[in-house]
Scaffold this active site. Structure first.
Site, short mmCIF file in Angstrom:
data_model
loop_
_atom_site.label_atom_id
_atom_site.label_comp_id
_atom_site.label_asym_id
_atom_site.label_seq_id
_atom_site.Cartn_x
_atom_site.Cartn_y
_atom_site.Cartn_z
N LYS A 124 47.25 57.16 128.74
CA LYS A 124 47.42 57.53 130.15
C LYS A 124 47.27 56.30 131.04
CE LYS A 124 42.82 57.18 131.23
NZ LYS A 124 42.22 56.19 132.15
N ASP A 141 37.91 62.52 130.37
CA ASP A 141 39.38 62.46 130.38
C ASP A 141 40.03 63.48 129.44
OD1 ASP A 141 39.48 60.43 132.24
OD2 ASP A 141 39.74 58.82 130.77
#
Length: 274
Positions: A8, A130
């Site tokens: 990401k 996350d």
């Protein structure tokens, strides 16, 4: 079972001084990108899990072991597993590789064994903040301690040059440095109506002063703006594919752990081979 687990980029990241259950509240627009680790999962008759990484420097108490522990504590996860991880996402680089690995394990095993998915709060607190983002697998605004995931329909392509310096930054150390420093107002940039900023920039360059030199050098060579992703040390620059393809050729690949053209994707954890 074989799965790919993707990295990401934090297009922006605001960190609050407010802490819940040991985790900072955050606000971040995050997008998955087409850089991934590959994981093979096999059931075993052993009485313990065997987790193997093809890279050194990953502790025995990692996000995958934490994920398995969480699933076993919340549901009747049968048996144990041999898990082999081929790492393409650099560690301690702000790209979420460990969190993505964890999300892949949680998603795959809950589907295969028809288990109840732990709440995002449980996952964030016990495995990593996350991880809920990666379970969703789409561009999203992330709030709270990572447990609030609001998917965003980002219609336009987002293309990037991703540069990973040789320097590593532990997320834990980055948060500790953030707590020590009084934050100045950071410059906020804008790309395609998306605000670009990162509250980790000052803590990151305090921990690794060479990052500022690297950033300045990249910007001087390419005439592009580079930004930090997550807690660093990864940096990215935004633009159209044609422009970025020309600019990446100006960067000395031997100076970095990774230099790669990447793009925003949506994904779901699908078994690609039985």
């Amino acid at each position: 079972m074989k799965i790919n687990t993707y990295a990401k980029i934090n297009l922006n990241l605001k960190i609050s001084k407010e802490v819940e259950e040991g985790l900072h509240n955050i606000s971040s627009l995050m997008v998955p990108i087409n850089l991934y680790d590959s994981i093979e999962i096999k059931e075993t008759n052993a009485d313990v899990d065997k987790i193997q990484f093809d890279k050194e420097g990953i502790s025995e108490e990692n996000t995958i072991s934490k994920s398995l522990n969480l699933l076993r504590s919340r549901s009747n996860l049968p048996g144990f597993f041999d898990i082999i991880i081929k790492k393409n996402i650099p560690i301690e680089a702000g790209l979420g590789g460990g969190s993505s690995n964890a999300a892949g394990i949680i998603s795959t095993l809950t589907k295969k064994y028809n288990l109840q998915m732990p709440t995002y709060r449980e996952i964030a607190v016990n495995v990593g903040s996350d991880v809920p983002f990666f379970i969703t697998g789409k561009p999203a605004n992330i709030l709270g301690v990572g447990d609030i995931v609001n998917p965003q329909n980002l219609q336009k392509d987002i293309n990037m040059i991703l540069v990973v310096p040789n320097e590593k930054i532990s997320t834990r150390h980055a948060f500790s440095m953030f707590d020590e420093l009084s934050q100045d107002n950071l410059e906020i940039n804008e790309y395609e109506e998306i605000k670009i900023f990162n509250d980790f920039w000052i803590p990151a360059q305090t921990l690794e002063p060479n990052l500022l030199k690297i950033k300045n050098n990249l910007e001087s060579i390419t005439n592009l703006e580079f930004y930090l992703s997550g807690s660093g040390s990864s940096m990215f620059s935004l633009g159209d594919t044609e422009e970025l393809t020309k600019k990446i050729d100006l960067i000395d690949l031997n100076q970095f752990k990774l230099v790669k053209l990447v793009k925003k994707i949506d994904f779901s954890f699908e078994t690609i081979s039985d």
